[in-house]
Design an enzyme around this catalytic site. Structure first.
Site, PDB file in Angstrom:
ATOM      1  CE  LYS A   1     -18.385  19.696 -35.855  1.00  0.00           C
ATOM      2  NZ  LYS A   1     -19.108  20.397 -36.707  1.00  0.00           N
TER       3      LYS A   1
ATOM      4  CG  ASP B   1     -13.602  36.320 -31.865  1.00  0.00           C
ATOM      5  OD1 ASP B   1     -14.190  37.153 -31.986  1.00  0.00           O
ATOM      6  OD2 ASP B   1     -13.200  36.072 -33.288  1.00  0.00           O
TER       7      ASP B   1
HETATM    8  C1  IPM Z   1     -13.534  39.688 -30.382  1.00  0.00           C
HETATM    9  C2  IPM Z   1     -11.775  40.781 -30.986  1.00  0.00           C
HETATM   10  C3  IPM Z   1     -10.944  40.370 -30.304  1.00  0.00           C
HETATM   11  C4  IPM Z   1     -10.896  39.198 -30.465  1.00  0.00           C
HETATM   12  C5  IPM Z   1      -9.735  40.529 -31.358  1.00  0.00           C
HETATM   13  C6  IPM Z   1      -9.380  42.019 -32.036  1.00  0.00           C
HETATM   14  C7  IPM Z   1      -8.411  39.901 -30.853  1.00  0.00           C
HETATM   15  O1  IPM Z   1     -12.969  40.563 -32.085  1.00  0.00           O
HETATM   16  O2  IPM Z   1     -13.461  40.987 -29.281  1.00  0.00           O
HETATM   17  O3  IPM Z   1     -14.371  39.686 -30.186  1.00  0.00           O
HETATM   18  O4  IPM Z   1     -10.980  38.118 -31.266  1.00  0.00           O
HETATM   19  O5  IPM Z   1     -11.274  38.417 -29.277  1.00  0.00           O
HETATM   20 MG    MG Z   2     -14.251  39.117 -32.175  1.00  0.00          MG
END
Ligand code: IPM
Ligand code: MG
Length: 371
Positions: free
Chosen positions: A201, A258
């Site tokens: 970004k 994520d």
């Molecule tokens: C992932 C999950 C995790 C993250 C969570 C459960 C902390 O969403 O592995 O993608 O955000 O990394």
């Molecule tokens: Mg995740």
């Protein structure tokens, strides 16, 4: 004596134990075929660890992980441990803690379409043609690990203009962190289709502007043979749906990765199909990208395939058992081609008698392996 591979199992919460059982079953079948031994040591992580020890990442779990050749994690978390109280332990602290402790900075999430599952995606089949990408998510920095906190009694911060709370999370990167994840991405692209999208970004964030500079410097110095494209994260979110086949390797910051990987998983029909490998300089960790699905826990209906595809990545990256990994991949594909589905990947063309539960799906894969 046959080779022994030591695997630290972290079943965690929700559907975790159910899909872990399928992974063990499949690994034992593979071990027999290959003449190798997989040795399992189970440890606590997440909500179950909070319940039993008061902390999401007990010291004994870290020791077990360090002692193993690879770690296989299922899923953590659930409404039982949900809290907004910063003083209370959260299951996610266990996951983030073990990623950090093992130095797992590179999270690889392959998004590959199984032809048999085209109908399970919410997108039109023609939009999905040629989807085969690898998301390389930075895993130990960025917004997840920057300075964060809460302050109370901050003048003017309250909802009524009076004193109230202020909370903050910081997106922070160091050059070396960006360089090493970019290197992972370029190296991966070299043995794939030779294209890297670096997602940031940079029109807004300082950390993204530095990210861009570092990625381009490394590219010019060592990876000029790889095609490098910059893309803003909001645009990437749109392009993933518009024309997903343009992507080969996508490299990005922790939280962007994520979010984008959940989005990309829907191209494959279900989050229940998305595997991942988290690599660093030491012991690697493998886990499905999905969560603990507390709503269906204990019912025997969870899809074990993302877990089994994570096992496939473990066989490749940690044990270099490439033919075993190929056979496992072929077995999974074969089972899908025959029409077998767990509920999450079933569609109107799925025969009711071919809609199976967690254990039956594991058994089908073992059968296909000739176990
Ligand atoms: C992932 C999950 C995790 C993250 C969570 C459960 C902390 O969403 O592995 O993608 O955000 O990394
Ligand atoms: Mg995740």
């Amino acid at each position: 004596m046959s080779t022994t591979y030591r695997i630290c199992l972290l079943p965690g919460d929700g559907i975790g134990p159910e899909i872990t059982a399928e992974a063990v079953k499949v690994l034992n079948a593979i071990g027999e075929r290959e003449g190798v031994t997989f040795e399992f040591a189970e440890a606590l992580l997440g909500g179950i660890a909070i319940d039993e020890t008061g902390t999401a990442l007990p010291e004994s779990t870290l020791e077990a992980a360090h002692a193993a050749d690879a770690v296989l994690l299922a899923a953590i978390g659930g409404p039982r441990w949900d809290t907004t109280d910063p003083e209370k332990p959260r299951p996610e602290q266990g996951l983030l803690g073990i990623r950090k402790a093992l130095g797992l900075y590179a999270n690889l999430r392959p998004v590959k379409l199984f032809p048999a599952l085209v109908g399970a995606s919410t997108l039109k089949p023609e939009a999905l043609e040629g989807v085969d990408m690898l998301i390389v998510r930075e895993l130990t920095g960025g917004l997840y690990f920057g300075e964060s906190g809460r302050e109370y009694d901050v003048a003017g911060a309250g909802r009524d203009g009076a004193a109230g709370q202020r909370a903050y999370d910081t997106m922070e990167y160091r050059e070396f962190e960006v360089e090493r994840i970019a290197r992972t991405a370029f190296e991966a692209a070299r043995v794939r289709r030779g294209r890297v999208h670096s997602v940031d970004k940079a029109n807004v964030l300082e950390s993204s502007r530095m990210w861009r500079e570092v990625v381009h410097a490394l590219h010019a110095e060592e990876f000029a043979d790889v095609e490098l494209l910059d893309q803003l994260v909001d645009n990437t979110a749109m392009q993933l749906i518009r024309w997903p086949a343009q992507f080969d390797v996508v490299v990005t910051e922790n939280m962007f990765g994520d979010i984008l990987s959940d989005e990309a998983s829907m191209l494959t029909g279900s989050l229940g199909m998305l595997a991942s490998a988290s690599l660093g300089d030491g012991t690697a960790l493998y886990e499905p990208s999905h969560g603990s699905a507390p709503d269906i826990a204990g019912q025997g209906i969870a899809n074990p395939l993302a877990m089994l595809l994570s096992v496939e990545m473990m066989l490749r990256y940690s044990f270099e058992l490439h033919s075993a990994a190929d056979e496992l991949a072929a077995a999974i594909e074969g089972v899908l081609d025959e029409g077998w589905r767990t509920r999450d990947i079933a569609d109107e063309s799925t025969l009711p008698q071919k809609t199976v539960g967690t254990a039956a799906m594991g058994d089908l894969v073992v059968e296909r392996l000739g176990g």
